[in-house]
Scaffold this motif. Structure first.
Motif, PDB file in Angstrom:
ATOM      1  N   ARG A  77       0.832  -1.197   0.000  1.00  0.00           N
ATOM      2  CA  ARG A  77       0.000   0.000   0.000  1.00  0.00           C
ATOM      3  C   ARG A  77       0.869   1.250   0.000  1.00  0.00           C
ATOM      4  O   ARG A  77       0.544   2.241  -0.649  1.00  0.00           O
ATOM      5  N   ALA A  82      -3.723   2.453  -1.867  1.00  0.00           N
ATOM      6  CA  ALA A  82      -4.731   1.431  -1.592  1.00  0.00           C
ATOM      7  C   ALA A  82      -5.287   0.840  -2.881  1.00  0.00           C
ATOM      8  O   ALA A  82      -5.423  -0.380  -3.016  1.00  0.00           O
ATOM      9  N   ASP A  83      -5.628   1.699  -3.832  1.00  0.00           N
ATOM     10  CA  ASP A  83      -6.203   1.209  -5.085  1.00  0.00           C
ATOM     11  C   ASP A  83      -5.189   0.396  -5.879  1.00  0.00           C
ATOM     12  O   ASP A  83      -5.522  -0.641  -6.459  1.00  0.00           O
ATOM     13  N   TYR A  86      -4.685  -3.076  -4.319  1.00  0.00           N
ATOM     14  CA  TYR A  86      -5.775  -4.008  -4.615  1.00  0.00           C
ATOM     15  C   TYR A  86      -5.724  -4.466  -6.070  1.00  0.00           C
ATOM     16  O   TYR A  86      -5.990  -5.637  -6.377  1.00  0.00           O
ATOM     17  N   LYS A  87      -5.362  -3.557  -6.953  1.00  0.00           N
ATOM     18  CA  LYS A  87      -5.286  -3.900  -8.378  1.00  0.00           C
ATOM     19  C   LYS A  87      -4.260  -4.994  -8.619  1.00  0.00           C
ATOM     20  O   LYS A  87      -4.502  -5.944  -9.368  1.00  0.00           O
ATOM     21  N   ASP A  91      -6.721  -8.013  -8.448  1.00  0.00           N
ATOM     22  CA  ASP A  91      -7.145  -8.067  -9.852  1.00  0.00           C
ATOM     23  C   ASP A  91      -6.142  -8.792 -10.739  1.00  0.00           C
ATOM     24  O   ASP A  91      -6.524  -9.664 -11.539  1.00  0.00           O
ATOM     25  N   THR A 127      -7.675  -8.532   1.426  1.00  0.00           N
ATOM     26  CA  THR A 127      -7.388  -8.761   0.009  1.00  0.00           C
ATOM     27  C   THR A 127      -6.778 -10.141  -0.194  1.00  0.00           C
ATOM     28  O   THR A 127      -7.171 -10.886  -1.105  1.00  0.00           O
TER      29      THR A 127
END
Length: 218
Positions: A77, A82-83, A86-87, A91, A127
């Motif tokens: 992070r 944060a985004d 997570y990606k 993802d 996550t």
């Protein structure tokens, strides 16, 4: 001998894994999918492909006929926000897992983390837990989750959390192998996991990782 593909090959564990796979007598072909060439990754069996992880499905042809998928993708992070975290950690990992499943890969070996918990209120363990659960639902013949504690490795960037963790776990390591493992040991355990006859979903904690790494032979 088996064939494999690797994502996350430029990180601490992934880079060690690729080096071991290049020397391993257990694998005849290793496809490395990475954003950039992996330093020190050489050998006739290695096939390096530069990929865009936002369009990973475009590399499906590169893994056709492969038996095993190794995933050591991950960021922090602090490094990616944060985004961004997570990606990468959700993802991109799920893209690799789905591509593997769709192309007939039988085994998937994932580097996760101690404390992974899909129901956690905190981003990191939540996550990791979500990814474990979602990959488990893809029903690979064998899905092995590596849950190391503190990962001991040389990194290009300073990580305060790991620095403080080492201060705490170093003395504990004299009495137990539950708390930390080297990037090399994790990579060795990942390869060993593909050689067992046990199938289904499995979780290897830090102690199991350390124990299995001691049995490793090229």
């Amino acid at each position: 001998m088996s064939s494999a593909f690797v994502v996350g090959a430029t990180g601490a564990v992934g880079s060690e894994l690729v080096k071991l796979l290049a020397e391993s007598t257990k694998f005849s072909k290793v496809v490395v999918l990475a954003r950039r060439p992996v330093d020190g990754a050489t050998g006739d069996k290695l096939i390096q492909k530069t990929v865009d992880f936002d369009k990973l499905e475009e590399n499906a042809e590169d893994i056709q006929g492969v038996d095993v998928a190794f995933c050591a993708l991950g960021t922090t992070r602090g490094k990616s926000g944060a985004d961004g975290f997570y990606k990468v950690d959700h993802d991109y990992v799920m893209s690799a897992a789905k591509m593997a499943k769709e192309n007939g890969v039988k085994q998937f070996v994932l580097v996760s983390s101690v404390g992974a918990d899909a129901s956690s209120r905190f981003l990191y363990p939540k996550t990791k837990g979500e990814v474990e659960k979602e990959i488990g639902e893809l029903n690979f013949e064998k899905f092995v989750i590596m849950r190391p504690g503190l990962i001991e490795a040389k990194r290009p960037e300073f990580r305060i959390g790991e620095f403080l963790g080492k201060i705490v776990t170093a003395p504990l390591g004299l009495f137990s192998n539950r708390f930390s493992s080297s990037a090399t040991a994790i990579a060795q355990a990942m390869i060993n996991a593909t050689q067992t006859e046990e199938t289904g979903n499995q979780i290897w904690n830090n102690s199991k990782i350390v124990e299995e790494s001691k049995k490793y032979t090229a």
